[in-house]
Scaffold this motif. Structure first.
Motif: not given
Length: 307
Positions: A251-275
């Protein structure tokens, strides 16, 4: 990801893979996938050969009735820890993606460990992407609207291919990652999701270690082809959607990759499917799979559909 007891066909803990050889685990995974129900209806499904620079690979093209020709398309890489899996194990999932998005999807195999440890699979993924893009007319697709996608280890291949193509005219049009495995470095073991979900889920620490023992033995784990998170820069990547599972060791790898993309000004959508847990895309008809496919289809249509 589920598994079966070799010879019985009964479902069991994913830990059963760790007691098998890679050929045994591959056979068990194929057997389970062959019994997967609820296959989506797609007008055209045909097997293809992909003679890429690093070898000739098996592929499968899915085209829904409404898909534009030529039009946007998705190149998909299956998961399986770079040790197991094939276009067959992910047939139902890829059919569902094609049907939900209304776009052509090409699923492709690649070399697996231990016969060909990483980064062989990453080299294959890049070569396959370049071949499909340069021969787009053969497949009835628009080379400028070719997205990359994959699940788990296959998502890592999609990400590494996007990184390698970021500063080239052949940059993919979009990147869609399902519960990606993005960081194989030792320091990633300290991520919270690695600790919290190390046992009990479809992918455990012991199973991750089993995959690594065959796919990553002797490999530099900070190689961006192995760990896209280790890339110095993510600038220039295409618009990206990352779909993670709430109860997943990755889980955290996807979340952190999304944060890095956002910091690099890449349009990114991150969603986590509950349960949801790792491998939900293969659970055809489940709430998690339906929600993820709905979100993915909306993203792909925005990025790839012909006006």
């Amino acid at each position: 990801m589920a598994s079966v007891n070799q010879g019985t066909g009964r479902k069991s803990s994913p830990a059963s893979f760790t007691s098998m050889t890679p050929p045994e685990a591959r056979a068990a995974y194929e057997k389970l996938a062959a019994a997967t129900p609820r296959r989506a209806e797609v007008e055209t499904v045909r097997d293809i050969e992909i003679p890429a620079e690093t070898g000739t690979f098996r592929g499968r093209l899915y085209r829904p009735k409404e898909a534009p020709v030529p039009g946007g398309a998705v190149l998909f890489f299956h998961g399986g820890g770079w040790v197991i899996g094939s276009v067959d194990t992910h047939d139902a999932a890829v059919r569902s993606l094609a049907a939900a998005s209304g776009l052509t999807v090409i699923s492709a195999d690649y070399r697996l460990g231990p016969e060909s440890p990483m980064p062989a699979a990453a080299d294959d993924a890049l070569a396959i992407f370049r071949f499909i893009q340069s021969h787009a007319s053969d497949y009835g697709i628009d080379p400028g609207k070719l997205a990359l996608s994959g699940d788990s280890a296959g998502a890592s291949l999609a990400a590494s291919t996007a990184v390698a193509s970021a500063d080239t005219p052949q940059r993919p049009a979009a990147l869609l990652l399902f519960y990606p495995s993005l960081d194989q470095r030792r320091e990633a073991e300290s991520l919270a999701s690695r600790r919290i979900f190390s046992e009990g889920g479809p992918v455990t620490k012991s199973l991750s270690d089993w995959f690594a023992s065959y796919a990553l033995k002797g490999v530099r784990r900070d190689d961006p082809r192995v760990s896209p998170m280790a890339s110095r820069s993510l600038a220039g990547l295409p618009p990206t959607m990352i779909i993670t599972a709430e109860h997943d060791i990755r889980h955290d790898e996807g979340r952190l990759f999304a944060q890095r993309l956002d910091a690099a000004r890449v349009p990114v959508i991150w969603c986590s499917i509950q349960d949801a847990a790792h491998g939900f895309l293969e659970k055809i008809g489940s709430h998690a799979a339906k929600e993820a496919l709905q979100d993915a289809a909306f993203f792909l249509k925005q990025r790839l559909s012909t006006p």
